[in-house]
Design a protein around this motif. Structure first.
Motif, mmCIF file in Angstrom:
data_model
loop_
_atom_site.group_PDB
_atom_site.id
_atom_site.type_symbol
_atom_site.label_atom_id
_atom_site.label_comp_id
_atom_site.label_asym_id
_atom_site.label_seq_id
_atom_site.Cartn_x
_atom_site.Cartn_y
_atom_site.Cartn_z
ATOM 1 N N ALA A 197 -0.824 20.862 -3.398
ATOM 2 C CA ALA A 197 -1.152 20.551 -1.681
ATOM 3 C C ALA A 197 -2.341 19.809 -2.000
ATOM 4 N N LEU A 198 -3.353 19.695 -2.839
ATOM 5 C CA LEU A 198 -4.417 19.224 -2.629
ATOM 6 C C LEU A 198 -4.436 17.278 -2.678
ATOM 7 N N ILE A 199 -2.870 16.584 -2.671
ATOM 8 C CA ILE A 199 -3.258 15.890 -3.596
ATOM 9 C C ILE A 199 -2.281 15.374 -1.900
ATOM 10 N N HIS A 200 -1.920 16.246 -1.472
ATOM 11 C CA HIS A 200 -0.779 15.816 -0.162
ATOM 12 C C HIS A 200 -1.644 15.586 0.434
ATOM 13 N N CYS A 201 -3.230 16.883 0.924
ATOM 14 C CA CYS A 201 -4.196 16.467 1.872
ATOM 15 C C CYS A 201 -5.102 14.981 1.798
ATOM 16 N N ARG A 205 0.820 -1.386 0.030
ATOM 17 C CA ARG A 205 0.513 0.189 0.093
ATOM 18 C C ARG A 205 0.322 1.588 -0.057
ATOM 19 N N VAL A 206 2.218 1.264 0.723
ATOM 20 C CA VAL A 206 2.941 2.758 0.689
ATOM 21 C C VAL A 206 3.399 3.226 -1.127
ATOM 22 N N PHE A 207 3.278 1.815 -1.794
ATOM 23 C CA PHE A 207 4.303 2.221 -2.629
ATOM 24 C C PHE A 207 2.871 2.327 -3.738
ATOM 25 N N MET A 208 1.111 2.063 -3.740
ATOM 26 C CA MET A 208 0.199 2.296 -4.491
ATOM 27 C C MET A 208 0.074 3.492 -4.284
ATOM 28 N N TYR A 209 0.384 4.289 -3.318
ATOM 29 C CA TYR A 209 -0.316 4.996 -2.352
ATOM 30 C C TYR A 209 1.248 6.886 -2.460
ATOM 31 N N MET A 210 2.540 6.705 -3.628
ATOM 32 C CA MET A 210 3.744 6.980 -3.617
ATOM 33 C C MET A 210 3.430 8.267 -4.689
ATOM 34 N N PRO A 211 2.185 8.103 -4.870
ATOM 35 C CA PRO A 211 2.134 9.054 -6.241
ATOM 36 C C PRO A 211 1.396 10.409 -5.632
ATOM 37 N N TYR A 212 0.902 10.276 -4.450
ATOM 38 C CA TYR A 212 0.501 10.788 -3.674
ATOM 39 C C TYR A 212 1.472 11.847 -3.477
ATOM 40 N N MET A 213 2.374 11.048 -2.829
ATOM 41 C CA MET A 213 3.183 12.047 -2.056
ATOM 42 C C MET A 213 4.648 12.186 -2.779
ATOM 43 N N HIS A 214 4.756 11.930 -3.889
ATOM 44 C CA HIS A 214 6.186 12.561 -5.392
ATOM 45 C C HIS A 214 4.494 13.691 -6.189
ATOM 46 N N SER A 215 3.650 14.251 -5.849
ATOM 47 C CA SER A 215 2.676 15.282 -6.398
ATOM 48 C C SER A 215 3.133 16.482 -5.663
ATOM 49 N N GLU A 216 3.312 17.297 -6.868
ATOM 50 C CA GLU A 216 3.109 18.969 -6.476
ATOM 51 C C GLU A 216 2.045 19.555 -6.204
ATOM 52 N N ALA A 275 5.184 9.655 8.440
ATOM 53 C CA ALA A 275 6.340 11.078 9.472
ATOM 54 C C ALA A 275 7.116 11.876 7.565
ATOM 55 N N PHE A 276 6.847 10.870 6.835
ATOM 56 C CA PHE A 276 8.303 11.586 5.804
ATOM 57 C C PHE A 276 6.955 12.064 4.866
ATOM 58 N N GLU A 277 5.556 11.435 4.405
ATOM 59 C CA GLU A 277 4.473 12.634 4.042
ATOM 60 C C GLU A 277 4.454 13.628 5.141
ATOM 61 N N LEU A 278 4.501 13.810 5.775
ATOM 62 C CA LEU A 278 4.849 15.180 6.298
ATOM 63 C C LEU A 278 6.222 16.495 5.814
ATOM 64 N N LYS A 279 6.918 15.223 5.611
ATOM 65 C CA LYS A 279 8.063 16.092 5.558
ATOM 66 C C LYS A 279 8.141 16.605 4.020
ATOM 67 N N HIS A 280 7.054 16.197 2.638
ATOM 68 C CA HIS A 280 6.910 16.168 1.666
ATOM 69 C C HIS A 280 5.419 17.377 1.926
ATOM 70 N N LYS A 281 4.448 16.941 2.508
ATOM 71 C CA LYS A 281 3.742 18.231 2.475
ATOM 72 C C LYS A 281 4.221 19.466 2.908
ATOM 73 N N ALA A 282 5.498 19.593 3.993
ATOM 74 C CA ALA A 282 5.954 20.755 4.755
ATOM 75 C C ALA A 282 6.654 21.641 3.074
ATOM 76 N N ILE A 283 7.320 20.601 2.856
ATOM 77 C CA ILE A 283 7.841 21.716 1.302
ATOM 78 C C ILE A 283 7.264 21.951 0.159
ATOM 79 N N ILE A 284 5.996 21.151 -0.175
ATOM 80 C CA ILE A 284 4.933 21.703 -0.972
ATOM 81 C C ILE A 284 3.983 22.691 0.047
ATOM 82 N N ASP A 285 3.603 22.522 0.594
ATOM 83 C CA ASP A 285 3.185 23.890 1.569
ATOM 84 C C ASP A 285 3.836 24.798 2.144
#
Length: 181
Positions: free
Chosen positions: A120-124, A107-118, A140-150
């Protein structure tokens, strides 16, 4: 074609040491291109759409487009070209609830395209998915990615590869330790 789906899943989750997923290694990248380059081209052309009938078939196509693109085209603009398609495939699979048929690691890899998105809505949405998954490390990795996009509305570490001009704030950010992925 079922065997090719299985080969992708077996390769990614059984043949590899999980540390290989995240390590930059030219030899590994070349091996993926040699072994799966033809499938990668087929996925880019939409020729593997019949894989989308099952959870593991969908995941295999997502891995090809999301992960293998990053290996085959490392440090090149093409490494991100398939991100929109990988995200659409992930969204489609999740809408079919295929993610719930998979193990946590898959599931982590099924969700990975969300984490790779630029986006902000997708990161929500990614935040919801990774929170529900219940894996603190991945969240924690998603939160780091989201913070950069935010903060920047994009990943500054992609700027050079994509020919984008970095802002002064992005340049300062990139000078920080562990600022890129």
């Amino acid at each position: 074609m079922q065997s090719m789906q299985n080969e992708i899943i077996h390769f990614w989750f059984s043949e590899l040491d999980p540390q290989q997923w995240w390590k930059k290694d030219k030899t590994f990248d070349l091996m993926i291109e040699k072994r799966f380059g033809v499938l990668h081209k087929q996925a880019q052309l939409g020729e593997l759409n019949h894989w989308r009938k099952t959870a593991e078939g969908s995941l295999a196509e997502i891995i090809i487009l999301d992960q293998f693109s990053r290996n085959i085209y490392r440090e090149q603009p093409e490494s991100f070209t398939n991100d929109p398609l990988a995200l659409a495939l992930s969204q489609h699979a999740i809408a079919k609830r295929f993610d719930l048929e998979l193990s946590e690691t898959k599931r982590v890899f099924m969700y990975m395209p969300y984490m790779h998105s630029e986006s902000a809505l997708i990161h929500c949405e990614a935040l919801k998915l990774y929170t529900a998954l219940g894996n603190a490390n991945t969240l924690a990795f998603e939160l780091k990615h989201k913070a950069i996009i935010d903060k920047f509305n994009r990943y500054p570490h992609r700027n050079k590869i994509l020919g984008r001009v970095s802002t002064p704030d992005e340049i300062a950010f990139l000078k920080q330790e562990n600022s890129s992925f």
